[in-house]
Design a protein around this motif. Structure first.
Motif, PDB file in Angstrom:
ATOM      1  N   LEU A 100      -9.159  -4.722 -11.357  1.00 49.55           N
ATOM      2  CA  LEU A 100      -9.613  -5.983 -10.638  1.00 49.55           C
ATOM      3  C   LEU A 100     -10.219  -7.035 -11.729  1.00 49.55           C
TER       4      LEU A 100
ATOM      5  N   PHE B 244      -7.389  -2.169  -8.238  1.00 55.26           N
ATOM      6  CA  PHE B 244      -6.716  -2.055  -6.880  1.00 55.26           C
ATOM      7  C   PHE B 244      -5.178  -1.532  -7.210  1.00 55.26           C
TER       8      PHE B 244
ATOM      9  N   HIS C 206      -8.013  -9.269  -1.728  1.00 54.91           N
ATOM     10  CA  HIS C 206      -7.200  -8.578  -0.636  1.00 54.91           C
ATOM     11  C   HIS C 206      -6.860  -9.532   0.570  1.00 54.91           C
TER      12      HIS C 206
ATOM     13  N   ALA D 220      -7.116  -0.650  -1.953  1.00 55.62           N
ATOM     14  CA  ALA D 220      -8.102  -0.565  -2.628  1.00 55.62           C
ATOM     15  C   ALA D 220      -8.201   0.651  -3.742  1.00 55.62           C
TER      16      ALA D 220
ATOM     17  N   TYR E 253     -12.760  -7.257  -4.736  1.00 53.76           N
ATOM     18  CA  TYR E 253     -11.268  -6.554  -3.993  1.00 53.76           C
ATOM     19  C   TYR E 253     -11.283  -7.345  -2.945  1.00 53.76           C
TER      20      TYR E 253
ATOM     21  N   ASN F 216       0.863  -1.143   0.131  1.00 55.78           N
ATOM     22  CA  ASN F 216      -0.074   0.122   0.079  1.00 55.78           C
ATOM     23  C   ASN F 216       0.784   1.169  -0.262  1.00 55.78           C
TER      24      ASN F 216
END
Ligand SMILES: *Cc1c(COP(=O)(O)O)cnc(C)c1O
Length: 363
Positions: A300, A332, A310, A322, A306, A5
């Motif tokens: 995606l 994503f 994830h 996300a 998602y 992230n």
């Protein structure tokens, strides 16, 4: 856990250990030394002269630095144009609104390329504009906005640039000498690999002096921070432990060869991510040339929401991100920041492959 992230990032052991530095009062000379070292190391990232430029340290997340930049660098009689093509450009407009600043926006849909053919006529029509605020790397979509092109529109018109470089500082080109940059806002815990808690604004001292009064904020007043920090102090308590971590992260950054090396490292990882995902049938949102090396957005797979993607990846030791707003259902995002290497990306791609195989027939 490997964090893919866009911040906070996976820490190196060296930075993590720095968090355990000695207890320290922010009114003691050891703190002044630590602060001065970080300020210098931040200027060194883009080889900036401390006579002209200052790195001003704040305790707060990247948004605090962006807000401090806008409310301290635009004079009361200034007029701000905000370029929007994602969440973070739109956030700057909201700040200008809340502070009651004289401002307007040039809006684009999220992910769209900044339209210079709309920007130039707008600047010519509205000579009251003094400052242009833009996001360098729009983390919403991974688009690297063309700062150089905007700079070339601003310079001949005598306009100053205010740059949200929160997710590009330390990894993408920022030409403080040729582009009319009044200030750049950024944070410790993205491309510099520190921990969240410290953010900063690198600013032109003359531009600050010309703009900072009358003040718009007590806590986010960059002039007060800059003056106190030049004298070895701080107007308010700083997050001492995150200073330790940032100082160590910057030492690591410079030892590894500076921003250009970091750029190459990210570029290699992102190339690996893009190629690997394409082989699995997952398409990137934007072409390579329009994207940063720091983060890319991907579509995606239809067979997979998602949450399943994830959760499956998290169980395998990876955190992805996300999409924001309307993109939450379709995209994503994967970031290359932090102490992450090619073998981590190999394992990540294998995990994505396993999840896809378990849910849908192979293409
Ligand atoms: C991460 C980010 C911010 C600030 O985020 P915080 O959550 O406040 O640290 C601002 N702008 C951009 C472009 C970012 O990527």
């Amino acid at each position: 856990m490997i964090l893919l992230n866009p911040g906070p990032v996976t820490l190196s052991e060296r930075v993590r250990r720095a968090l355990l530095g000695p207890d320290l009062c922010h009114r003691e000379p050891e703190f002044a030394q630590l602060q001065a070292a970080i300020r210098q190391r931040l200027l060194d990232v883009y080889a900036l002269d401390p006579q002209r430029w200052a790195a001003v340290l704040l305790t707060g997340s990247g948004t605090a630095a962006v807000e401090a930049m806008l409310c301290s660098m635009v004079p009361r009689d200034g007029r701000l144009l905000v370029l929007e093509n994602g969440v973070y450009g739109e956030r700057m407009s909201r700040m200008a609104e809340v502070y009651g600043m004289d401002h307007l926006a040039l809006s684009h849909s999220w992910g769209e390329e900044l339209a210079l053919d709309r920007l130039e006529p707008l600047l010519d029509r509205d000579p009251a504009i003094t400052h242009v605020a833009m996001v360098h790397h729009e983390t919403t979509t991974g688009r690297l906005n063309d700062l150089q092109a905007v700079a070339e529109c601003c310079r001949p018109r005598g306009l100053q640039l205010l740059v949200d470089s929160v997710s590009s500082f330390g990894a993408e080109a920022l030409d403080f000498h040729r582009w009319p940059i009044a200030a750049c806002a950024a944070t410790a815990n993205k491309c510099l690999h520190g921990v969240p808690g410290t953010s900063f604004v690198v600013l032109d001292r003359e531009q600050l002096a010309a703009a900072a009064r009358p003040r718009r904020s007590v806590y986010l007043d960059l002039e007060a921070y800059c003056r106190a920090q030049d004298q070895g102090g701080t107007p308010f308590t700083q997050s001492v432990q995150t200073f330790y971590a940032l100082d160590e992260a910057l030492a690591e950054f410079h030892e590894a060869g500076g921003w250009e090396q970091r750029h190459h490292h990210y570029a290699r990882l992102m190339e690996q991510v893009r190629q690997g995902l394409v082989e699995l049938g997952i398409r990137p949102l934007l072409p390579d040339a329009a994207s940063s090396v720091v983060l890319n957005a991907f579509r995606l797979p239809e067979a997979l929401g998602y949450d399943r993607m994830h959760d499956g990846l998290k169980a395998a030791g990876f955190v992805i991100y996300a999409g924001q707003g309307d993109f939450a259902r379709t995209l994503f995002r994967v970031s290359t920041m932090g102490a992450v290497g090619t073998t981590d990306i190999d394992r990540f791609l294998a995990a994505v492959g396993t999840i896809l195989n378990g849910t849908a027939p192979r293409r």
